[in-house]
Design a protein around this motif. Structure first.
Motif, short mmCIF file in Angstrom:
data_model
loop_
_atom_site.label_atom_id
_atom_site.label_comp_id
_atom_site.label_asym_id
_atom_site.label_seq_id
_atom_site.Cartn_x
_atom_site.Cartn_y
_atom_site.Cartn_z
N UNK A 62 0.87 -1.17 0.00
CA UNK A 62 0.00 0.00 0.00
C UNK A 62 0.91 1.22 0.00
N UNK A 63 0.33 2.41 0.09
CA UNK A 63 1.12 3.65 -0.04
C UNK A 63 2.33 3.68 0.88
N UNK A 64 2.14 3.26 2.14
CA UNK A 64 3.23 3.33 3.10
C UNK A 64 3.48 2.00 3.80
N UNK A 65 2.95 0.92 3.25
CA UNK A 65 3.07 -0.40 3.88
C UNK A 65 3.91 -1.31 3.00
N UNK A 66 4.92 -1.94 3.62
CA UNK A 66 5.83 -2.84 2.92
C UNK A 66 5.82 -4.21 3.58
N UNK A 67 6.17 -5.22 2.80
CA UNK A 67 6.39 -6.57 3.32
C UNK A 67 7.83 -6.96 3.01
N UNK A 68 8.56 -7.37 4.04
CA UNK A 68 9.94 -7.81 3.85
C UNK A 68 9.92 -9.24 3.32
N UNK A 69 10.31 -9.41 2.06
CA UNK A 69 10.29 -10.74 1.45
C UNK A 69 11.52 -11.57 1.79
N UNK A 70 12.49 -10.96 2.48
CA UNK A 70 13.69 -11.69 2.91
C UNK A 70 13.89 -11.51 4.41
N UNK A 71 12.96 -12.06 5.21
CA UNK A 71 13.00 -11.82 6.66
C UNK A 71 14.20 -12.43 7.36
N UNK A 72 14.90 -13.32 6.70
CA UNK A 72 16.07 -13.91 7.32
C UNK A 72 17.28 -13.01 7.31
N UNK A 73 17.23 -11.93 6.53
CA UNK A 73 18.36 -11.00 6.45
C UNK A 73 18.13 -9.82 7.37
N UNK A 74 19.21 -9.29 7.94
CA UNK A 74 19.10 -8.09 8.75
C UNK A 74 18.82 -6.89 7.86
N UNK A 75 17.96 -5.99 8.33
CA UNK A 75 17.71 -4.76 7.59
C UNK A 75 18.89 -3.81 7.79
N UNK A 76 19.09 -2.91 6.84
CA UNK A 76 20.14 -1.91 6.98
C UNK A 76 19.78 -0.97 8.12
N UNK A 77 20.78 -0.58 8.88
CA UNK A 77 20.56 0.34 10.00
C UNK A 77 21.47 1.54 9.85
N UNK A 78 21.04 2.70 10.35
CA UNK A 78 21.87 3.90 10.23
C UNK A 78 23.09 3.80 11.14
N UNK A 79 24.09 4.63 10.83
CA UNK A 79 25.27 4.68 11.68
C UNK A 79 24.89 5.23 13.05
N UNK A 80 25.74 4.95 14.05
CA UNK A 80 25.47 5.38 15.41
C UNK A 80 25.27 6.88 15.49
N UNK A 81 26.03 7.64 14.70
CA UNK A 81 25.91 9.10 14.74
C UNK A 81 24.55 9.57 14.23
#
Length: 759
Positions: A62-81
């Motif tokens: 939907x407009x703002x709804x996503x489904x992660x099709x690869x749930x076994x992988x970690x999502x990208x995360x921002x740097x600590x800063x």
């Protein structure tokens, strides 16, 4: 709508087979397929087109709804800063029942630039797994009119509990935004967080928001809600503790129209890889307890620590002690119990159990890893409430027809890092020693122990699952609740067979530890009361707080049967005291001296014969200067100046750099009625860059600006932005006493510009 081209990849790293989206288990290895539905926080009409796959893994539903099709992988995360804008989400992890948590970020290339879109997990969504149709949970203001009076007050009660934590993080505005404030059954859930402007909202604004609910409130509570709303607006209710107390009394009145039936079953097993069972539970394993006829229903699960050194001794000692203490607490009639004091007493019971184990360790001279200890999680249903107390990493889950919710937060290193705002949970649990406990019973004195106690209002059938980590490890509860526990609520399974099945899953799918489960099945019959609930607003209120440092460590107090919950008397007893005769004569002298002093003071003021030493001042009529109302985005006016704190990307390869100043030309209401949003027309009066502040109020990961973007020329461009966009960009409003950088700028014609909203 189902996307035939999209597939869901097995999270098992040894399989990773592609499966149709409608499958619940991998067709190759039978591993459960998690469906991670995500909410994308993004400025713009949508994150993508339905059916589109972003970053080779996120399917747009939907407009703002996503489904992660690869749930076994970690999502990208921002740097600590770059975690600063996200820290409100992280620090609010103890409230994740209501506040969505950070899943990761999505990097999207847009020509030479890229955007970082914040992804939130477990948003309030209604999903049809067979068709992949997605609907947002109803707005509270929309669902309100069809809810029972019990549920209406329950929603207000939850908002009252959330108010102060969200104020502390600068996001209380989220509870005043009907678009963000959603409901999922009996739960209040937020879509995302809205950061406050320069002036944080206060309780009178909460009262104004609640006042719009009065017209659709059920007859039994309409007068109650109106009275509470007016008391908030007028300042008669001036603290959340006072507000919660008033709502508690209203819910207690409604609770008399609700008849609960409770069944409890426990099951414990050594497991396939252990020689000794260090877990313990109450009631004894395999026993079913029903209330009624039993007066008390209490479930406890303990996971012993210490191996052959005494983990089983610690867990059984904790069970025995807690049972003794709670038996005393529940002798008090519910109508006479103060909920906050009952929570305090449950924590004191845990403290007594802790000290018994700790003193046994000391008596046997156990040090370091040789000390025996135990985790603990217990559930005490009382009338229309469920009390949960917890220490360690044994967990409590709340299962309804709408979902499965983990209501305890593990006392481990990973959770501590998130609470402090240092890491995203999905990343923190991957670190070494992430699962190491930071507290458990028996490891030290109770003055350093901090149990977590909470209570939940129940207005629908539910199952509470208490479990040791023998089952909860590797997300087994999240994988199997729908197929194994949900049938209890549908009447298709009994709790005894479900308990056996959960132990079997723990042993076959995990098998690394002992396993213990307790199921508490809460069924309710409710009817709308014919009476009208009255709101009683006390004139004065002293908040009750739990002082962890004061918990008893005196050995003489351990196991005492005199520890009782304080009660609210039905009628305050009349107190008569005799006045001591020896005080009468001194009191007469004091009154006489006071009268004489007052008489002398009056003579001085009338005759002026007594000299008064003071600095000479000219005689003039005193003037009172009105304190100007602080300027903020909420009360913008023409001529005010806004400063950008972050770089803002606009259309046509143009941007506003940090430190740009814009003068307000005009404001107009937004086209959506009741949204509280409005459009702001501004002219750029200077583009001189300043250093970006370290502390920003931007609630999302800011977008990068294209390297070839051009700053908007000062005095040559007007800009149109919505108030919601200004809030997200973390701009600030210059106060009236600040020098205006736009004062000497050439004024352009005051015309309404074309829409130059950020892309």
């Amino acid at each position: 709508m189902e996307n035939d081209a999209a597939t869901l990849y097995c999270p098992n790293e040894n399989c990773q087979a592609a499966n149709p989206l409608t499958h619940k288990f991998c067709q190759r290895c039978s591993t459960p397929l998690p469906k991670n539905y995500l909410w994308a926080v993004v400025d713009g009409p949508s994150v993508g087109s339905p059916g589109e796959i972003l970053a080779d893994r996120y399917l747009v539903l939907d407009k703002f709804v996503l489904l992660d099709t690869k749930p076994g992988l970690l999502a990208l995360t921002p740097e600590l800063d770059n975690l600063q804008p996200l820290r409100a989400y992280l620090r609010l992890i103890p409230y994740r029942l209501h506040v969505p948590q950070v899943y990761g970020v999505l990097f999207l290339a847009d020509g030479p630039s890229h955007r970082e879109i914040l992804l939130l997990e477990k948003p309030p969504l209604l999903i049809d797994d067979t068709t992949q149709e997605v609907h947002l949970g109803n707005e509270l203001t929309t669902a309100w009119r069809n809810a029972t009076s019990m549920r209406q007050l329950n929603w207000l009660w939850q908002i009252a509990h959330l108010w102060q934590p969200l104020v502390s993080e600068g996001v209380a505005s989220s509870l005043l935004d009907s678009d963000l404030l959603r409901v999922e059954g009996s739960l209040v859930r937020l879509l995302d967080l809205r950061f406050d402007t320069a002036i944080s909202p206060e309780l009178p604004q909460l009262g104004e928001f609640w006042q719009q609910l009065v017209s659709d409130a059920k007859p039994a509570i309409a007068e109650f809600v109106e009275r509470v709303s007016l008391s908030l607006i007028q300042g008669e209710i001036n603290s959340t503790d006072q507000l919660i107390t008033v709502l508690d009394r209203g819910l207690a009145g409604l609770g008399r129209s609700q008849t609960p039936t409770i069944k409890i079953i426990t099951k414990t097993d050594t497991g396939p890889s252990r020689q000794r069972n260090e877990d313990a539970c109450s009631p004894p394993s395999g026993t079913i307890v029903s209330k009624p006829p039993q007066p008390t229903a209490l479930a406890i699960v303990c996971d012993g620590i210490g191996g052959h050194e005494g983990g089983n001794v610690a867990s059984n000692l904790a069970i025995e002690t807690i049972q003794q203490q709670v038996q005393q607490l529940t002798k008090v009639p519910y109508d006479h119990i103060d909920p906050s004091l009952l929570l305090n007493d449950l924590e004191k019971a845990v403290a007594i159990a802790n000290d018994k184990i700790s003193q046994r360790n000391d008596g046997e001279n156990r040090q370091g890893r040789q000390r025996m200890g135990t985790t603990l999680v217990m559930a005490l249903p009382v009338a229309h409430e469920m009390y949960i107390t917890h220490v360690g990493d044994s967990r409590a889950y709340w299962i309804t027809r709408h979902g499965c919710y983990q209501v305890t937060l593990d006392d481990d290193v990973a959770s501590r890092e998130v609470r402090l705002g240092y890491a995203i949970y999905r990343e923190a649990v991957q670190q070494s020693a992430a699962g190491s406990l930071v507290q458990a019973l028996g490891m030290g004195p109770s003055s350093s122990l901090h149990p977590t106690s909470a209570r939940f209002m129940l207005d629908e059938d539910a199952v509470f699952l208490l479990t040791s980590d023998g089952l909860s490890d590797f997300d087994r509860v999240e994988e199997y609740w729908e197929t194994e526990i949900l049938p209890i609520l549908a009447g298709e399974a009994n709790i005894a067979s479900v308990a056996d099945r959960l132990v079997e899953i723990a042993n076959t799918k995990n098998g690394h530890d002992n396993v213990t489960v307790a199921l508490v099945h809460y069924q309710v019959q409710y009817w709308e009361p014919e009476i009208t609930i009255k709101a009683v607003i006390t004139d004065s209120y002293s908040s009750k707080t739990v002082d962890f440092a004061s918990k008893a460590t005196d050995p003489t107090l351990l196991g005492s049967s005199n520890h009782k919950t304080q009660v609210i008397p039905e009628k305050e007893p009349v107190k008569t005291r005799q006045f001591p005769l020896q005080w009468i004569v001194p009191l007469i002298f004091v009154v006489a001296a006071g009268t004489l002093g007052l008489f002398v003071k009056q003579l001085r003021s009338q005759s002026g014969s007594f000299p008064i030493f003071s600095n000479p001042t000219p005689t003039s009529n005193p003037t009172i200067e009105a304190t100007p109302t602080p300027r903020s985005l909420a009360n913008l006016s023409r001529g005010w100046v806004i400063k950008t704190n972050n770089e803002i990307s606009l259309g046509n390869n143009q941007s506003l750099p940090p430190g740009a100043f814009l003068e307000v030309i005009n404001t107009k209401p937004n086209s959506k009625p009741g949204s509280g949003n409005f459009s702001v027309y501004m002219r750029v009066c200077t583009n001189k860059s300043t250093q970006t502040p370290a502390n920003t109020n931007n609630p999302v990961v800011t977008s990068s600006v294209p390297p070839n973007s051009k700053p908007l020329p000062a005095n040559e461009k007007t800009v149109l932005l919505d108030l919601s966009q200004l809030n997200r960009f973390g701009v600030s409003v210059l106060q009236s006493d600040a020098p205006s950088p736009c004062r000497n700028a050439t004024q352009p014609p005051v015309t309404e510009p074309a829409d130059t909203s950020p892309t």
